[in-house]
Design a protein around this motif. Structure first.
Motif, mmCIF file in Angstrom:
data_model
loop_
_atom_site.group_PDB
_atom_site.id
_atom_site.type_symbol
_atom_site.label_atom_id
_atom_site.label_comp_id
_atom_site.label_asym_id
_atom_site.label_seq_id
_atom_site.Cartn_x
_atom_site.Cartn_y
_atom_site.Cartn_z
ATOM 1 N N ASP A 167 21.868 24.565 50.496
ATOM 2 C CA ASP A 167 23.264 24.773 49.832
ATOM 3 C C ASP A 167 23.902 26.163 50.379
ATOM 4 N N GLY A 168 24.903 25.929 50.845
ATOM 5 C CA GLY A 168 25.741 27.228 51.311
ATOM 6 C C GLY A 168 25.136 27.808 52.812
ATOM 7 N N PHE A 169 24.144 27.072 53.325
ATOM 8 C CA PHE A 169 23.708 27.537 54.626
ATOM 9 C C PHE A 169 24.758 27.865 55.783
ATOM 10 N N GLY A 170 25.681 26.933 55.685
ATOM 11 C CA GLY A 170 26.828 26.750 56.733
ATOM 12 C C GLY A 170 27.413 28.277 56.799
ATOM 13 N N GLY A 171 28.042 28.615 55.717
ATOM 14 C CA GLY A 171 28.905 29.601 55.298
ATOM 15 C C GLY A 171 27.847 30.964 55.648
ATOM 16 N N GLU A 172 26.623 30.910 55.478
ATOM 17 C CA GLU A 172 25.994 32.073 55.664
ATOM 18 C C GLU A 172 25.645 32.140 57.305
ATOM 19 N N ALA A 173 25.395 30.930 57.834
ATOM 20 C CA ALA A 173 25.076 30.835 59.220
ATOM 21 C C ALA A 173 26.440 31.562 60.210
ATOM 22 N N TRP A 174 27.570 30.979 59.696
ATOM 23 C CA TRP A 174 28.792 31.654 60.120
ATOM 24 C C TRP A 174 28.979 33.216 60.116
ATOM 25 N N LYS A 175 28.378 33.610 59.079
ATOM 26 C CA LYS A 175 28.640 35.012 58.839
ATOM 27 C C LYS A 175 27.732 35.831 59.602
ATOM 28 N N ALA A 176 26.407 35.213 59.809
ATOM 29 C CA ALA A 176 25.442 35.643 60.826
ATOM 30 C C ALA A 176 25.874 35.716 62.064
ATOM 31 N N LEU A 177 26.437 34.692 62.563
ATOM 32 C CA LEU A 177 27.077 34.726 63.783
ATOM 33 C C LEU A 177 28.107 35.872 64.158
ATOM 34 N N CYS A 178 28.923 35.971 62.987
ATOM 35 C CA CYS A 178 29.876 37.089 63.152
ATOM 36 C C CYS A 178 29.325 38.329 63.444
ATOM 37 N N ARG A 179 28.212 38.348 62.574
ATOM 38 C CA ARG A 179 27.539 40.015 62.801
ATOM 39 C C ARG A 179 26.979 39.948 64.067
ATOM 40 N N VAL A 180 26.281 38.796 64.603
ATOM 41 C CA VAL A 180 25.788 38.897 66.035
ATOM 42 C C VAL A 180 27.054 39.379 67.141
ATOM 43 N N ARG A 181 27.966 38.738 66.979
ATOM 44 C CA ARG A 181 29.398 38.998 67.696
ATOM 45 C C ARG A 181 29.794 40.481 67.550
ATOM 46 N N GLU A 182 29.735 41.014 66.172
ATOM 47 C CA GLU A 182 30.224 42.318 66.140
ATOM 48 C C GLU A 182 29.133 43.489 66.689
ATOM 49 N N SER A 183 28.122 43.127 66.399
ATOM 50 C CA SER A 183 27.030 44.386 66.804
ATOM 51 C C SER A 183 26.546 43.863 68.242
ATOM 52 N N ALA A 184 26.843 42.989 68.829
ATOM 53 C CA ALA A 184 26.122 42.637 70.199
ATOM 54 C C ALA A 184 24.812 43.273 70.413
ATOM 55 N N PRO A 185 23.812 42.598 69.594
ATOM 56 C CA PRO A 185 22.429 43.353 69.664
ATOM 57 C C PRO A 185 21.851 43.208 71.116
ATOM 58 N N LEU A 186 21.178 44.253 71.456
ATOM 59 C CA LEU A 186 20.699 44.252 72.810
ATOM 60 C C LEU A 186 19.191 43.745 72.808
ATOM 61 N N ILE A 187 19.204 42.698 73.402
ATOM 62 C CA ILE A 187 17.851 41.628 73.378
ATOM 63 C C ILE A 187 17.119 41.691 74.663
ATOM 64 N N GLN A 188 15.737 42.596 74.673
ATOM 65 C CA GLN A 188 14.796 42.659 75.772
ATOM 66 C C GLN A 188 14.146 41.419 75.882
ATOM 67 N N CYS A 189 14.169 40.861 77.110
ATOM 68 C CA CYS A 189 13.467 39.555 77.380
ATOM 69 C C CYS A 189 12.391 39.731 78.336
ATOM 70 N N ILE A 190 11.165 39.367 78.066
ATOM 71 C CA ILE A 190 10.101 39.135 78.929
ATOM 72 C C ILE A 190 9.904 37.810 78.961
ATOM 73 N N THR A 191 10.400 36.990 79.864
ATOM 74 C CA THR A 191 10.437 35.397 79.940
ATOM 75 C C THR A 191 10.120 34.877 81.211
ATOM 76 N N ASN A 192 9.952 33.677 81.120
ATOM 77 C CA ASN A 192 9.620 32.760 82.344
ATOM 78 C C ASN A 192 10.829 32.642 83.496
ATOM 79 N N PHE A 193 10.329 32.749 84.595
ATOM 80 C CA PHE A 193 11.315 32.607 85.686
ATOM 81 C C PHE A 193 12.439 31.427 85.577
ATOM 82 N N VAL A 194 12.010 30.211 84.986
ATOM 83 C CA VAL A 194 12.973 29.161 84.856
ATOM 84 C C VAL A 194 13.847 29.284 84.007
ATOM 85 N N SER A 195 13.554 30.124 83.006
ATOM 86 C CA SER A 195 14.518 30.316 81.724
ATOM 87 C C SER A 195 15.461 31.356 81.943
ATOM 88 N N MET A 196 15.411 32.139 82.928
ATOM 89 C CA MET A 196 16.138 33.406 83.014
ATOM 90 C C MET A 196 17.493 33.305 83.041
#
Lengths: 273, 273, 273
Positions: A11-40
């Motif tokens: 319960d209430g998960f939707g509202g929390e998920a929305w707030k979490a997305l807002c925090r990602v958008r505001e803080s624009a975290p830098l994500i270092q990726c060491i990943t496979n060539f297909v997914s780049m």
């Protein structure tokens, strides 16, 4: 219209998920990726569409410095080689040293000895989150427990892998996310379920890899709540898939519209049905 | 309807840019790219959409011969490693030897010591054009001048990086293009400005990398006028983004429609407003 | 509406092609790809859209085991390096040992000594199918026969390369597919022709690479009929391009709609005109 689906009494998960997305958008975290060539490409575009900032950096010469600049690390062994696995371990070690979260996508663990051993060595470096499909998670716990890997196939429903996921979470002390028609996220005791998404997403290459990177972005802004953060990322990516599906005629167009939808997610989608 | 935008008195620029595009389409220059893994797909598709011919070739065993076949070289350090940087230097050296133009995209210069040193070594090999965002160009000149790299962030507007660009152009004897809301191209004295493009293009991964390759294609057909050639490429790519934007709902669809628009650019767009 | 085109009296070919596609969809063959970096995304998405299962695996440490899991192997030398060519040879050798079919895309053979020698060494390992454009096939047979490589260019129509293809098929004991406006497939004696497809497909990077992987999927389910299997894959990919073209405005949108169409191919398209 597609809307966020609550699952198993989150319960209430939707509202929390929305707030979490807002925090990602505001803080624009830098994500270092060491990943496979297909997914780049799709991984970088998924992070950008969610408001995060991707950086594919794998050279050991610069990991010590670069991991220090990043907010979280995403490691994916899809097209692994000895040299890249070494870089993955160096980066994971460095992330731990700096108390930055990192997530692991153990693609195809169990398929070969080299892949299994590489994944077990990475799991031993304590990722905050391990994300895989049911067969990967089952294979990971079998390898961790020295159980025979026989009989594993890719068609195990996520729900049947729940016990494997809980066991892997206990053994690894990581959050474990097992994805499929239903996604389950567990710390070994608690379980969150997410039922967003459409089946056609599995016909687009590297959507699983992309959502693992998205988990890293959400964990970066909620490091103390990795269980919830992983579930938010899975739910939002699935929701974007549902919205994108409304305009799509196949996997080619779904890939396009999923990214558009992820970029355009709006509070309205997060009201309970 | 989107139309080519003149900037700062570049009179007649639209007509010249159109003629330059026609020359690319007619001669289909072969552009050798040694670029990061994220950008491979969109870079090749951008070159094809503009009428050029891409070839991603990085093996040192074949660079001496292959660079001789190509009309220009594009070097991008995004996912650099020691082995690839060596190949980049060999190719740049070979291009110089054969009097073929080459362009450099110093992605993330200043972020790590390895990356900065690799970029400075490449800059010392005299690229015809260096293209970066404002923070890259500021970091490049600070590193070149042994100034402290502190305080650099990714949000510097292109216009504020103009002095850095001019200084870098003088130091490196290259044309320097600094891209952002407004793109500026300078040889250290003259400055051309381009104000085409839409903000959403920055939410698509590797659009900056792709336009650097497009600059290589335009320089290939106008080797004696690299300043103008770089500005043409930036303006046309931006114009394609504006036209594509009219049909787009987010970064997923913009990527699709930008390529369509670049492929379909027609004389009508190059009339002054 | 686009429909399957019979060619040169391949009577009944449409119905057989449809049945072959159904077999791919039912058995979902696992196709191991050791391919160039540019093609990774579109190759994986093409295989998924056709119902096959892609796996990009190139580490020599796991080839012996992984090739044993796969149903066919696709080797493409586009962005070759010494290390990757070694992996390609190990995988081809292992595929032969296990009696699994493998296909070769000798991109740019003839362009450099290293590339030519690598391709000849791979051809000596007896691929089931070799797929290239006319200039690649002509260059391959010239190199195989120690004929001078001069005068080869990329604009040779497939039909003019037919004699080269037949000769290469005889020398290599492989099926040879030469693609262009018309695609021709030969075992050195028999020739199947396919005239599906649209010219704009060549403006999308790595469509040739992608169709080679699709050939591997069709050969995987028809190992005893590689000649027909290769022709089916070429015809179906071309047909998907024709159907996709109806909704497309350029190479960006064609890439999207081609994948949608490949995923949605239905029996109705396979009725004779």
């Amino acid at each position: 219209m597609a809307s966020f689906r609550e699952f198993r009494g989150n319960d209430g998960f939707g509202g929390e998920a929305w707030k979490a997305l807002c925090r990602v958008r505001e803080s624009a975290p830098l994500i270092q990726c060491i990943t496979n060539f297909v997914s780049m490409d799709i991984m970088a575009n998924t992070l950008l569409a969610a408001g995060a900032s991707p950086a594919m950096v794998h050279a050991v010469e610069e990991i010590a410095e670069f991991t220090a600049l990043s907010n979280a690390l995403c490691v994916n062994v899809g097209t692994l080689s000895a040299e890249w696995v070494f870089a993955m371990k160096v980066a994971a070690y460095r992330a731990n040293e700096l108390n930055k979260p990192w997530v692991l996508d153990p693609v195809g663990v169990g398929d070969t000895k080299f892949r299994t051993e590489s994944c077990l060595e990475l799991i031993a470096l304590r990722p905050a989150v391990i994300r895989g499909n049911a067969s990967d998670i089952v294979a990971a716990i079998r390898a961790s427990s020295a159980l025979p890997p026989k009989g594993v196939d890719g068609t195990i429903p996520a729900i049947d892998a729940l016990e494997a996921a809980k066991e892997l979470a206990r053994v690894s002390q990581s959050i474990v996310a097992v994805t499929g028609v239903v996604d389950l996220v567990t710390d070994g005791k608690r379980v969150l379920g997410v039922s967003n998404g459409v089946a056609l997403m599995q016909q687009i290459t590297a959507t699983g890899c992309a959502v693992t990177a998205l988990i890293a972005a959400f964990v970066a802004v909620h490091p103390a709540h990795s269980l919830e953060a992983a579930a938010f990322a899975l739910a939002l990516f699935g929701l974007a898939g549902e919205i994108g599906m409304e305009k799509s005629n196949g996997p080619g167009s779904l890939r396009v519209h999923l990214l558009d939808a992820l970029h355009s997610l709006d509070e309205v989608f997060f009201q309970p049905d």
